[in-house]
Design a protein around this motif. Structure first.
Motif, PDB file in Angstrom:
ATOM      1  N   PHE A 270       0.826  -1.203   0.000  1.00 34.56           N
ATOM      2  CA  PHE A 270       0.000   0.000   0.000  1.00 34.56           C
ATOM      3  C   PHE A 270       0.866   1.260   0.000  1.00 34.56           C
ATOM      4  CE2 PHE A 270      -1.830   3.397   2.610  1.00 34.56           C
ATOM      5  CZ  PHE A 270      -2.880   3.778   1.779  1.00 34.56           C
ATOM      6  N   ILE A 271       1.863   1.295   0.866  1.00 34.57           N
ATOM      7  CA  ILE A 271       2.716   2.489   0.976  1.00 34.57           C
ATOM      8  C   ILE A 271       3.525   2.704  -0.305  1.00 34.57           C
ATOM      9  CG2 ILE A 271       4.700   3.486   2.192  1.00 34.57           C
ATOM     10  CD1 ILE A 271       3.580   2.094   4.756  1.00 34.57           C
TER      11      ILE A 271
ATOM     12  N   ALA B 153      13.450   1.353  -2.380  1.00 33.69           N
ATOM     13  CA  ALA B 153      12.347   1.324  -1.419  1.00 33.69           C
ATOM     14  C   ALA B 153      11.872  -0.106  -1.177  1.00 33.69           C
ATOM     15  CB  ALA B 153      11.190   2.193  -1.914  1.00 33.69           C
ATOM     16  N   PHE B 154      11.847  -0.905  -2.227  1.00 26.29           N
ATOM     17  CA  PHE B 154      11.456  -2.309  -2.119  1.00 26.29           C
ATOM     18  C   PHE B 154      12.427  -3.059  -1.201  1.00 26.29           C
ATOM     19  CE2 PHE B 154      11.463  -6.714  -3.705  1.00 26.29           C
ATOM     20  CZ  PHE B 154      10.110  -7.015  -3.589  1.00 26.29           C
ATOM     21  N   SER B 155      13.722  -2.848  -1.401  1.00 23.68           N
ATOM     22  CA  SER B 155      14.732  -3.506  -0.560  1.00 23.68           C
ATOM     23  C   SER B 155      14.626  -3.056   0.891  1.00 23.68           C
ATOM     24  CB  SER B 155      16.134  -3.209  -1.083  1.00 23.68           C
ATOM     25  OG  SER B 155      16.305  -3.804  -2.328  1.00 23.68           O
ATOM     26  N   LEU B 156      14.423  -1.773   1.090  1.00 21.98           N
ATOM     27  CA  LEU B 156      14.263  -1.269   2.457  1.00 21.98           C
ATOM     28  C   LEU B 156      13.006  -1.816   3.112  1.00 21.98           C
ATOM     29  CD1 LEU B 156      15.409   2.451   2.119  1.00 21.98           C
ATOM     30  CD2 LEU B 156      16.570   0.594   3.324  1.00 21.98           C
TER      31      LEU B 156
ATOM     32  N   LEU C 287      13.745  -5.245   4.378  1.00 20.78           N
ATOM     33  CA  LEU C 287      14.528  -5.156   5.610  1.00 20.78           C
ATOM     34  C   LEU C 287      13.632  -4.773   6.789  1.00 20.78           C
ATOM     35  CD1 LEU C 287      17.218  -5.037   7.185  1.00 20.78           C
ATOM     36  CD2 LEU C 287      17.400  -2.651   6.462  1.00 20.78           C
ATOM     37  N   ILE C 288      12.782  -3.787   6.603  1.00 18.72           N
ATOM     38  CA  ILE C 288      11.885  -3.344   7.675  1.00 18.72           C
ATOM     39  C   ILE C 288      10.924  -4.463   8.070  1.00 18.72           C
ATOM     40  CG2 ILE C 288       9.987  -1.754   8.214  1.00 18.72           C
ATOM     41  CD1 ILE C 288      11.543   0.335   6.481  1.00 18.72           C
ATOM     42  N   ILE C 289      10.367  -5.153   7.084  1.00 16.80           N
ATOM     43  CA  ILE C 289       9.454  -6.265   7.374  1.00 16.80           C
ATOM     44  C   ILE C 289      10.195  -7.361   8.132  1.00 16.80           C
ATOM     45  CG2 ILE C 289       8.158  -8.162   6.308  1.00 16.80           C
ATOM     46  CD1 ILE C 289       7.290  -6.114   4.158  1.00 16.80           C
ATOM     47  N   TYR C 290      11.413  -7.684   7.726  1.00 17.28           N
ATOM     48  CA  TYR C 290      12.209  -8.712   8.390  1.00 17.28           C
ATOM     49  C   TYR C 290      12.432  -8.359   9.865  1.00 17.28           C
ATOM     50  CZ  TYR C 290      16.022 -12.039   9.144  1.00 17.28           C
ATOM     51  OH  TYR C 290      16.815 -13.057   9.623  1.00 17.28           O
ATOM     52  N   VAL C 291      12.816  -7.117  10.112  1.00 19.89           N
ATOM     53  CA  VAL C 291      13.055  -6.667  11.482  1.00 19.89           C
ATOM     54  C   VAL C 291      11.751  -6.670  12.278  1.00 19.89           C
ATOM     55  CG1 VAL C 291      13.748  -4.684  12.886  1.00 19.89           C
ATOM     56  CG2 VAL C 291      15.129  -5.354  10.919  1.00 19.89           C
TER      57      VAL C 291
END
Length: 149
Positions: free
Chosen positions: A26-27, A106-109, A112-116
């Motif tokens: 969504f974002i 942004a996709f890679s970040l 990373l954010i989802i993983y954390v």
């Protein structure tokens, strides 16, 4: 972690991952492609991404207790393998998106954010479970000592 606990952990992680992928989609979609509209088949994308995100967790499962160093190495390898898998799913078949560097970063970040966040959420749930078990044990012990059991 035994098989049954591991399966429960994988299922819980799947639902957390899918929820966070929906939020990230969504974002990112609102920022990079606000005019794009999808059909009902787009609802399957987060589920597919979620399933493929679990592959590194299953492959790197260990029955023995890991040292901190081994655990950190394993987590870094999991993150890197998830990044590669998701990149291939998102950009491997669609060459039109490869030129959009901002979207790719942004996709890679977001991965990373989802993983954390998945690890933080599961840690928080585990802490809550451990706290409840400790409280139950203290309650049981005080009843035992007071002769109520």
């Amino acid at each position: 972690m035994r098989g049954k606990e591991f399966l429960k952990s994988i299922i819980m992680s799947f639902f957390i991952i899918v929820t966070l992928i929906n939020i990230a989609t969504f974002i990112l979609g609102t920022i990079f492609q606000p005019d794009l509209r999808f059909g009902y088949d787009a609802f399957l994308s987060p589920l597919i991404y979620g399933v493929f995100s679990l592959i590194p967790f299953v492959v790197m499962y260990a029955k023995k207790e890991l040292t901190v160093k081994e655990l950190l190495i394993r987590k870094v390898l999991q993150l890197l393998s998830i990044e590669v898998i998701q990149w291939f799913l998102a950009f491997g078949f669609n060459s039109s998106e490869r030129g959009n560097i901002k979207l790719m970063v942004a996709f890679s970040l977001s991965i990373l954010i989802i993983y954390v966040l998945v690890h933080l959420i599961t840690w928080f749930l585990d802490v809550q479970t451990a706290k409840k078990m400790t409280d139950d044990l203290h309650h049981y012990q005080s009843n035992w000592e007071n002769g109520l059991l």
